[in-house]
Design an enzyme around this catalytic site. Sequence first.
Site, PDB file in Angstrom:
ATOM      1  N   HIS A  34       0.818  -1.211   0.000  1.00 55.83           N
ATOM      2  CA  HIS A  34       0.000   0.000   0.000  1.00 55.83           C
ATOM      3  C   HIS A  34       0.854   1.265   0.000  1.00 55.83           C
ATOM      4  O   HIS A  34       0.861   2.022   0.983  1.00 55.83           O
ATOM      5  CB  HIS A  34      -0.914  -0.008   1.225  1.00 55.83           C
ATOM      6  CG  HIS A  34      -1.800  -1.214   1.317  1.00 55.83           C
ATOM      7  ND1 HIS A  34      -1.346  -2.447   1.686  1.00 55.83           N
ATOM      8  CD2 HIS A  34      -3.127  -1.362   1.055  1.00 55.83           C
ATOM      9  CE1 HIS A  34      -2.343  -3.325   1.665  1.00 55.83           C
ATOM     10  NE2 HIS A  34      -3.437  -2.702   1.283  1.00 55.83           N
ATOM     11  N   ARG A 321     -17.397 -19.141  38.808  1.00 50.04           N
ATOM     12  CA  ARG A 321     -17.190 -17.695  38.592  1.00 50.04           C
ATOM     13  C   ARG A 321     -16.806 -17.010  39.895  1.00 50.04           C
ATOM     14  O   ARG A 321     -16.013 -16.069  39.908  1.00 50.04           O
ATOM     15  CB  ARG A 321     -18.413 -17.043  37.945  1.00 50.04           C
ATOM     16  CG  ARG A 321     -19.683 -17.162  38.743  1.00 50.04           C
ATOM     17  CD  ARG A 321     -20.890 -16.573  37.987  1.00 50.04           C
ATOM     18  NE  ARG A 321     -22.138 -16.878  38.650  1.00 50.04           N
ATOM     19  CZ  ARG A 321     -23.043 -15.962  39.001  1.00 50.04           C
ATOM     20  NH1 ARG A 321     -22.853 -14.694  38.749  1.00 50.04           N
ATOM     21  NH2 ARG A 321     -24.160 -16.334  39.594  1.00 50.04           N
ATOM     22  N   GLU A 369     -16.662  -4.337  24.998  1.00 47.90           N
ATOM     23  CA  GLU A 369     -15.801  -5.513  25.103  1.00 47.90           C
ATOM     24  C   GLU A 369     -14.602  -5.449  24.178  1.00 47.90           C
ATOM     25  O   GLU A 369     -13.524  -5.967  24.500  1.00 47.90           O
ATOM     26  CB  GLU A 369     -16.606  -6.789  24.844  1.00 47.90           C
ATOM     27  CG  GLU A 369     -17.677  -7.091  25.892  1.00 47.90           C
ATOM     28  CD  GLU A 369     -18.949  -6.279  25.714  1.00 47.90           C
ATOM     29  OE1 GLU A 369     -19.100  -5.587  24.685  1.00 47.90           O
ATOM     30  OE2 GLU A 369     -19.810  -6.322  26.619  1.00 47.90           O
ATOM     31  N   HIS A 418     -20.877 -17.448  32.646  1.00 50.90           N
ATOM     32  CA  HIS A 418     -22.236 -17.662  32.145  1.00 50.90           C
ATOM     33  C   HIS A 418     -22.223 -18.452  30.837  1.00 50.90           C
ATOM     34  O   HIS A 418     -22.963 -18.156  29.900  1.00 50.90           O
ATOM     35  CB  HIS A 418     -22.974 -16.330  31.978  1.00 50.90           C
ATOM     36  CG  HIS A 418     -23.248 -15.653  33.296  1.00 50.90           C
ATOM     37  ND1 HIS A 418     -22.256 -15.181  34.106  1.00 50.90           N
ATOM     38  CD2 HIS A 418     -24.410 -15.383  33.931  1.00 50.90           C
ATOM     39  CE1 HIS A 418     -22.776 -14.651  35.197  1.00 50.90           C
ATOM     40  NE2 HIS A 418     -24.082 -14.765  35.126  1.00 50.90           N
TER      41      HIS A 418
END
Lengths: 634, 634
Positions: A34, A321, A369, A418
């Site tokens: 590039h 957890r 996140e 979870h």
Amino acid sequence: MTVLTEPSIAALQNVATQLRIDSILSTTEAGSGHPTSCMSAAEIMATLFFAEMRYDARNPKHADNDRFVLSKGHAAPILYAAWAAAGAFPRDEVLKLRELTSDLEGHPTPRLPFVDVATGSLGQGLAAGVGIALNARRIDSDYRTYVLLGDGESAEGSVWEAAQVGAFHHLDNLCAITDVNGFGQSRATQFDHHVDEFVRRWEAFGWHAVAIDGHDMDAILKALAAARATRGRPTMIVAHTLKGKGVSIFENKDGWHGKPLKKGAETDQAIAELERAMVPTSDPAPVIPKPARRQAEGVLPDFTTAMPVPGYKPGEMVATREAYGAALVALGAIDRRIVALDADVKNSTFSEKFEKAYPDRFYQTFIAEQAMIGTAMGLASRGAIPFPSSFACFLERGSDFIRMAGISMLNVKLAGSHAGVSIGEDGPSQMALEDLAMMRGVPNATVLYPCDGVSTERLMALAASTSGPVYVRITRPKTPVIYNTSDRFVAGGSKTLRQSNDDAVTVVAAGITVFEALAAYDQLQREGIAIRVIDAYSIQPIDQAGLVAAGRATNGCIVTVEDHYAHGGLGDGVAEAVWDQGFIVRRLAVREIPRSGPSEELLDRYGISARAIVDAVRALVARTHTMKVAPSHR
Amino acid sequence: MTVLTEPSIAALQNVATQLRIDSILSTTEAGSGHPTSCMSAAEIMATLFFAEMRYDARNPKHADNDRFVLSKGHAAPILYAAWAAAGAFPRDEVLKLRELTSDLEGHPTPRLPFVDVATGSLGQGLAAGVGIALNARRIDSDYRTYVLLGDGESAEGSVWEAAQVGAFHHLDNLCAITDVNGFGQSRATQFDHHVDEFVRRWEAFGWHAVAIDGHDMDAILKALAAARATRGRPTMIVAHTLKGKGVSIFENKDGWHGKPLKKGAETDQAIAELERAMVPTSDPAPVIPKPARRQAEGVLPDFTTAMPVPGYKPGEMVATREAYGAALVALGAIDRRIVALDADVKNSTFSEKFEKAYPDRFYQTFIAEQAMIGTAMGLASRGAIPFPSSFACFLERGSDFIRMAGISMLNVKLAGSHAGVSIGEDGPSQMALEDLAMMRGVPNATVLYPCDGVSTERLMALAASTSGPVYVRITRPKTPVIYNTSDRFVAGGSKTLRQSNDDAVTVVAAGITVFEALAAYDQLQREGIAIRVIDAYSIQPIDQAGLVAAGRATNGCIVTVEDHYAHGGLGDGVAEAVWDQGFIVRRLAVREIPRSGPSEELLDRYGISARAIVDAVRALVARTHTMKVAPSHR
């Protein structure tokens, strides 16, 4: 702040021209790359590397070097040209760009010592820069962090996540530059050269923002100085540039993204044009100031031996957890390099325990996140051992960051809570059923899956001690402690929980399904069928020898059971481990989009309960008896 | 614009109170859920559903209904309460919230006819809203689209991607509301109740933005009217609210996210308090205006028969990505519901061919893959058949959107180009080696992988005709056309390209590796070893019967070869298809982070070339001869 030498503008301009020449020569030689994306950034790169940053080019890992992240990774040729010009390696090596034997890859990776994080998936560099800037605070260093973004990549939401996190943490040691050359890959960008569109956005996101002419050295120097003088917030310098600047063949022309010049006349013409741009000057070449020497952080402890003995009692009910949060605190006590990151679920993952114990090493990114994982990548690249955690399904939001963390070979320790349908009533949007596939798809990642409090503590120590990306999968419901505090856990290991000489089938489980397998064992025992039960707590690497031996001892029959979709998880891992044995591997896994409901009902409905295991074992036993074949004797 | 009836504020306030009561009752009964997140939105929901939107509650799929997307999906109970109050279903059904037998799941999914897209993974609803608003233009409808976001989820970068796309497309038929209740899950949000922080950001992103008191019906009504009057840009209403509003037990208190009230006294007290808030009034109950009747779009054609015969000649060299662009144009000619989306790589994926042919059905999101996929989800939810495409690795940026598209059971047809190491010099950041795992991890997704121009055209028609999410994996380098235009391709099918009665091993390939397998065939043929070569163009569902039959005919020996990591791709799919056969399945796949280099060199270095196949076949033949075992006879 170190006093910087002040090279003349003429000398800097000549450096910029040299970087352009090397970018043209290397991409022409490679036949791809590039060059136009390098041309627009030449003055910015020359100024940063030779009039702003303080670093030891021969020791690019120096803890107090200023850091540079090329978020627009496709401009790699000018990054390599700059480091060569700074003395990191001989200049003629840039001609090996993109060769299989060279570390000068098409986009930068940390195979090169001066690259902290791999870039090339656009929009990721700024989050890494945030992590690198936070690390300066962690080690009490005055190094500064610079990130060069493209205008096109600023459309990625991850850029705005990083913007928020940088502003929230008041990172005035972070300075980013956007190279607004107005062209994306396939067309003009949405904002063309309207630099005010960028300034308005960055200011709204709490940054100090200033627009400049990105080919005006003096303007760049002034903007960098203003960034250094800004307190309490990061700076974004919005630089108006021309793609292909300095080479009339493609300067400010569309349709030239990712295209090198042809060898011969085209390249020769460009080089001649650039050489004519060299300014005659007797000014001395720029000198790069080095940071002061200081203590390195030292060798990491062996967390697996340094961790205290887990305090859990057999039979005690504890969610993995919750054990995760406790283990994180224990690790944090051992070494200050242990840090944690959260995206507003700390009370569900129990990382809040770490925040309470070590608030200065806990970084909140709010519900972002990608920024959480990207920030962890930056921290890891500078020596921290970050544990970002969230609901496992929301880590998938950062799937592409995780992919790049793998390419970057970084010490990021992800934890996903979870997992699976066992979460119950919240429904499919909150259930991770693809996370094992995602993490197993990172070739150099270790994937661990504890089932009780003791194994969680042990596997967390293993995670901290294991090089490279690690994933720890944790579970919502409470489970009974089944391991003794003296039990040992290793990467590539497994635990055989039930066995006899008469085992008909091997059942391989992990996490929540270990308890379904144990219940199935009890039920089958009453029917006179013995099964071997294995806890495959190390999903990757997997215990190949142990699985082969177990399969051979149980008529070549294996049943796997996982709270995960059938694809890419435990079952596939087990099947591949025994690929050359001619075994039968029956995968019990979730095979449709699940619904909301009570945890136990869901495990049963989706075929991963004790009942489902019992049925699968019965079917295999019936089949083996009918066929009178013992594949283990093959 | 339809004239809306104007219910009295008192009547609306009583609706809001009823929605609060139903949200409390349903979450208490379920024993889980997010009542406080419902309370803050009650006035907004009551106003939208009973004084702003125009829809037929008994016919929620009506093409001209105004649309509502609950981006903060955890407030599902109040969504259900609102639809019940509007007459979509009996009010007492809300008490079945979160039961396994009820479609009133913990977070909304399109199992419910009034839900267009599943929400609950935060930050996704606005992109869907953008797609739904674009669809109104596509069908020339004046329906309006409303999206309710939480303040916490506004930290997701995907929200800002959607903001950009909505502004770029001047969607003045889109109105979003942010419920700024100041609390996230685990703590106060980063901006607390500072609504100006939101207004500043949305204005900077080109939206009409206004801050109001979100519990003031009159203010809500005025803001909605102002949104309707705004031309050329979407509107964001930033509503200052209190989490838990109306129930003193938890109003504006931290620590109450996702917690229902206890059955008994706690719930009784809350209900009594709410009932006292009912305003005595003789004003008539609000009446919801219905949209005018209009023609539905009609039954979809069968694209597999409607597509013209492919024009490719055997042996012609054509990249499947180029054939993809051509096929997209051909599909677009058959039905106006075919639309395409791009994230600034249209010249690499060749979707630019579609843009040239049908510019009004081509949507550019710039480099924002989450927004591209989310917008496609919105379009698909309203009847379009969207083909979003990008480099396959960058689709992973939208991994969580793809997961939710699966949960939403939407007709999104993804195409990923530049798959695998065969792209060559650009290096690992541009190589998708996990995309098959990602897409196979969507249980209801069809995964197709053409190897030549003819199969690309045929599989594209299949993609358009197949219900639910589909993924088409396409390749960068040119490959020769090997299929005849009369060859047929079906989901769950495969093509046997080479076979004889003496085949020692079955080699299963797909895409670029088909040609490596054919080259291996030629080489092994010269050595006197016959192999069966299968093109597994349908990766999911896979041709189980065909693979079992082939394996049985070739000594139970299968070699798979794929330009993908070893996890979750073709090899795992084949292995599971033959799980009960006792076969040996050797997976040839990429097993480390690759480097930059020429395409052919990379295929060989990472063990997926003709040479690697030859070696694997030789090893299996030697082994079979030594062991004198024919597993196919088991």
